[in-house]
Motif scaffolding. Structure first.
Motif, PDB file in Angstrom:
ATOM      1  N   TYR A  32    -105.961  25.890  96.686  1.00 22.95           N
ATOM      2  CA  TYR A  32    -105.513  24.861  97.615  1.00 22.95           C
ATOM      3  C   TYR A  32    -103.994  24.767  97.566  1.00 22.95           C
ATOM      4  O   TYR A  32    -103.392  24.912  96.499  1.00 22.95           O
ATOM      5  CB  TYR A  32    -106.084  23.488  97.232  1.00 22.95           C
TER       6      TYR A  32
ATOM      7  N   THR B  71    -100.835  22.295  97.636  1.00 26.17           N
ATOM      8  CA  THR B  71    -100.699  20.899  97.232  1.00 26.17           C
ATOM      9  C   THR B  71     -99.582  20.214  98.006  1.00 26.17           C
ATOM     10  O   THR B  71     -98.642  20.855  98.468  1.00 26.17           O
ATOM     11  CB  THR B  71    -100.418  20.772  95.720  1.00 26.17           C
TER      12      THR B  71
ATOM     13  N   LYS C 181    -104.543  17.595  96.408  1.00 23.23           N
ATOM     14  CA  LYS C 181    -105.169  18.750  97.040  1.00 23.23           C
ATOM     15  C   LYS C 181    -104.961  18.697  98.542  1.00 23.23           C
ATOM     16  O   LYS C 181    -105.230  17.696  99.178  1.00 23.23           O
ATOM     17  CB  LYS C 181    -106.659  18.728  96.698  1.00 23.23           C
TER      18      LYS C 181
ATOM     19  N   TYR D 182    -109.011  25.305  91.913  1.00 15.62           N
ATOM     20  CA  TYR D 182    -109.976  24.238  91.693  1.00 15.62           C
ATOM     21  C   TYR D 182    -111.390  24.780  91.829  1.00 15.62           C
ATOM     22  O   TYR D 182    -111.660  25.633  92.674  1.00 15.62           O
ATOM     23  CB  TYR D 182    -109.717  23.131  92.725  1.00 15.62           C
TER      24      TYR D 182
ATOM     25  N   GLU E 202    -110.367  21.095  87.738  1.00 12.03           N
ATOM     26  CA  GLU E 202    -109.073  21.689  88.046  1.00 12.03           C
ATOM     27  C   GLU E 202    -108.795  22.782  87.021  1.00 12.03           C
ATOM     28  O   GLU E 202    -108.718  22.529  85.822  1.00 12.03           O
ATOM     29  CB  GLU E 202    -107.997  20.616  87.971  1.00 12.03           C
TER      30      GLU E 202
ATOM     31  N   LYS F 134    -102.700  24.506  87.883  1.00 15.05           N
ATOM     32  CA  LYS F 134    -101.862  23.910  88.926  1.00 15.05           C
ATOM     33  C   LYS F 134    -100.439  24.411  88.737  1.00 15.05           C
ATOM     34  O   LYS F 134     -99.927  24.442  87.623  1.00 15.05           O
ATOM     35  CB  LYS F 134    -101.910  22.390  88.790  1.00 15.05           C
TER      36      LYS F 134
END
Length: 133
Positions: A85, A87, A93, A120, A127, A130
């Protein structure tokens, strides 16, 4: 086995011996096995283009270009259903870009340059990693 069953068995195996190669040929005739030429061309294009942003951790490396994001998955994921995804500024998200399956290079088209990336697992709601740029 009776004589009728032996004849039927022989006939069935002869039909299968002819039918299976025909079905195999029909199913694989439209597959493209020469994908290496396309990969070489995209590799040269990638080398000539300069990335806008980059980020890296021990699991993935991300290069952001004008029109796409290149995600290099360094090691196998523990979760098979991992989705990438984009951000937002708040780290939430955003737009789903695509799915990561095995180790390799993934390219996802983008319209706007995101501020970060989130890997994710939607099934376990976990999660994985990131990155922010």
């Amino acid at each position: 086995m009776t004589s009728g069953q032996r004849k039927a068995h022989k006939f069935i195996w002869l039909v299968l011996a002819v039918a299976i190669p025909i079905f195999m040929f029909i199913t694989i005739k439209n597959l493209d096995f020469n994908r290496s030429d396309d990969n070489d061309i995209t590799a040269v294009k990638t080398l000539n283009e300069k990335f806008i942003k980059t980020a890296e951790n021990d699991l993935i490396k991300v290069n952001v270009y004008k029109k796409y994001i290149e995600v290099i998955l360094k090691s196998p994921l523990k979760h098979a259903s991992s989705v990438v995804y984009a951000t937002s500024n708040q780290g939430k998200k955003g737009q789903a870009l695509g799915q990561l399956t095995t180790v390799g290079i993934y390219k996802f088209n983008i319209t706007d340059v995101p501020t970060g990336l989130l890997v994710y697992n939607p099934l376990k709601e976990l999660e994985i990693t990131k990155l922010t740029f």
